[in-house]
Design a protein around this motif. Structure first.
Motif, PDB file in Angstrom:
ATOM      1  N   GLN A 113     107.550 104.375 110.721  1.00 31.62           N
ATOM      2  CA  GLN A 113     108.034 103.066 110.507  1.00 31.62           C
ATOM      3  C   GLN A 113     106.559 101.948 110.822  1.00 31.62           C
ATOM      4  O   GLN A 113     106.195 102.397 112.101  1.00 31.62           O
ATOM      5  CB  GLN A 113     109.248 102.615 111.097  1.00 31.62           C
ATOM      6  CG  GLN A 113     110.201 103.526 110.638  1.00 31.62           C
ATOM      7  CD  GLN A 113     111.475 103.160 111.324  1.00 31.62           C
ATOM      8  OE1 GLN A 113     112.288 102.702 110.825  1.00 31.62           O
ATOM      9  NE2 GLN A 113     111.636 103.296 112.751  1.00 31.62           N
ATOM     10  N   ASP A 121     107.965  95.828 102.153  1.00 31.39           N
ATOM     11  CA  ASP A 121     108.896  94.751 102.401  1.00 31.39           C
ATOM     12  C   ASP A 121     108.809  93.674 101.208  1.00 31.39           C
ATOM     13  O   ASP A 121     109.685  92.543 101.233  1.00 31.39           O
ATOM     14  CB  ASP A 121     109.053  94.079 103.643  1.00 31.39           C
ATOM     15  CG  ASP A 121     107.453  93.519 104.136  1.00 31.39           C
ATOM     16  OD1 ASP A 121     106.470  93.806 103.286  1.00 31.39           O
ATOM     17  OD2 ASP A 121     107.375  92.955 104.984  1.00 31.39           O
ATOM     18  N   LYS A 178     112.827  98.736 108.342  1.00 30.82           N
ATOM     19  CA  LYS A 178     113.316  99.435 109.484  1.00 30.82           C
ATOM     20  C   LYS A 178     114.149 100.551 108.832  1.00 30.82           C
ATOM     21  O   LYS A 178     115.135 100.053 108.289  1.00 30.82           O
ATOM     22  CB  LYS A 178     113.808  98.374 110.318  1.00 30.82           C
ATOM     23  CG  LYS A 178     114.103  99.100 111.743  1.00 30.82           C
ATOM     24  CD  LYS A 178     112.945  99.039 112.721  1.00 30.82           C
ATOM     25  CE  LYS A 178     113.582  99.527 114.068  1.00 30.82           C
ATOM     26  NZ  LYS A 178     112.351  99.887 114.833  1.00 30.82           N
ATOM     27  N   LEU A 179     113.738 101.634 108.850  1.00 28.66           N
ATOM     28  CA  LEU A 179     114.539 102.917 108.185  1.00 28.66           C
ATOM     29  C   LEU A 179     115.730 103.331 109.161  1.00 28.66           C
ATOM     30  O   LEU A 179     116.451 103.552 109.033  1.00 28.66           O
ATOM     31  CB  LEU A 179     113.740 103.848 107.863  1.00 28.66           C
ATOM     32  CG  LEU A 179     112.639 103.656 106.847  1.00 28.66           C
ATOM     33  CD1 LEU A 179     111.780 104.658 106.664  1.00 28.66           C
ATOM     34  CD2 LEU A 179     113.281 103.300 105.608  1.00 28.66           C
ATOM     35  N   PRO A 221     108.847 102.405 116.153  1.00 33.91           N
ATOM     36  CA  PRO A 221     107.715 102.359 114.916  1.00 33.91           C
ATOM     37  C   PRO A 221     106.380 103.153 115.430  1.00 33.91           C
ATOM     38  O   PRO A 221     106.393 103.362 116.750  1.00 33.91           O
ATOM     39  CB  PRO A 221     107.479 100.808 114.870  1.00 33.91           C
ATOM     40  CG  PRO A 221     108.139 100.229 116.073  1.00 33.91           C
ATOM     41  CD  PRO A 221     109.143 101.134 116.705  1.00 33.91           C
ATOM     42  N   SER A 223     107.018 103.328 105.983  1.00 32.57           N
ATOM     43  CA  SER A 223     107.511 102.008 105.524  1.00 32.57           C
ATOM     44  C   SER A 223     106.784 101.057 106.199  1.00 32.57           C
ATOM     45  O   SER A 223     106.330 101.151 107.508  1.00 32.57           O
ATOM     46  CB  SER A 223     108.940 101.985 105.964  1.00 32.57           C
ATOM     47  OG  SER A 223     109.196 102.166 107.385  1.00 32.57           O
TER      48      SER A 223
END
Length: 127
Positions: A100, A25, A80-81, A87, A76
């Motif tokens: 996630q 991020d 957030k995908l 998550p 990731s």
């Protein structure tokens, strides 16, 4: 009689595995050394190094956008995908499998354990 090519490039160094994408991020340059070390440890736990993965910085990304990079698996951190997938779980999909997690700097002991369970399911179960 053996062929000379049977022995050429037999090391793991030349064995290219499925592409693995790490999405962060924040830009790599702005990540503190302790977080880089943590990522290195996380990857080491699944028998990878920073050299084995592609690291990408995105503030927001969806699963559809991942098709551009054609990864086999994605982890990731702080991005957030999919809202539909919780998550700290390994999610299999026809397009790409992913995990996630929270940002590297905000991982707690509990979330690290949850991440480890997901990593084992997604990366070590197929080894």
């Amino acid at each position: 009689m053996s062929n000379a090519y049977d022995f050429l490039y037999s090391e793991d160094l030349y064995s290219i595995k499925d592409p693995i994408l790490i999405i962060l991020d924040k830009p790599w340059e702005s990540i503190p050394e302790d977080e880089k070390a943590l990522l290195s440890k996380i990857l080491g736990s699944i028998r990878l190094t920073l050299d084995h993965v592609t690291i990408l910085h995105e503030s927001a990304m969806g699963i559809e956008m991942l098709k551009i990079y054609q990864p086999c698996r994605v982890i990731s951190f702080g991005v957030k995908l999919s809202e539909a997938h919780p998550p700290y779980q390994y999610h299999l999909s026809p397009e790409v499998s992913f995990i996630q997690a929270d940002s590297l700097g905000t991982l707690t002991d509990i979330t690290k354990k949850n991440l480890w369970v997901a990593l084992k399911a997604g990366f070590l179960a197929t080894v």
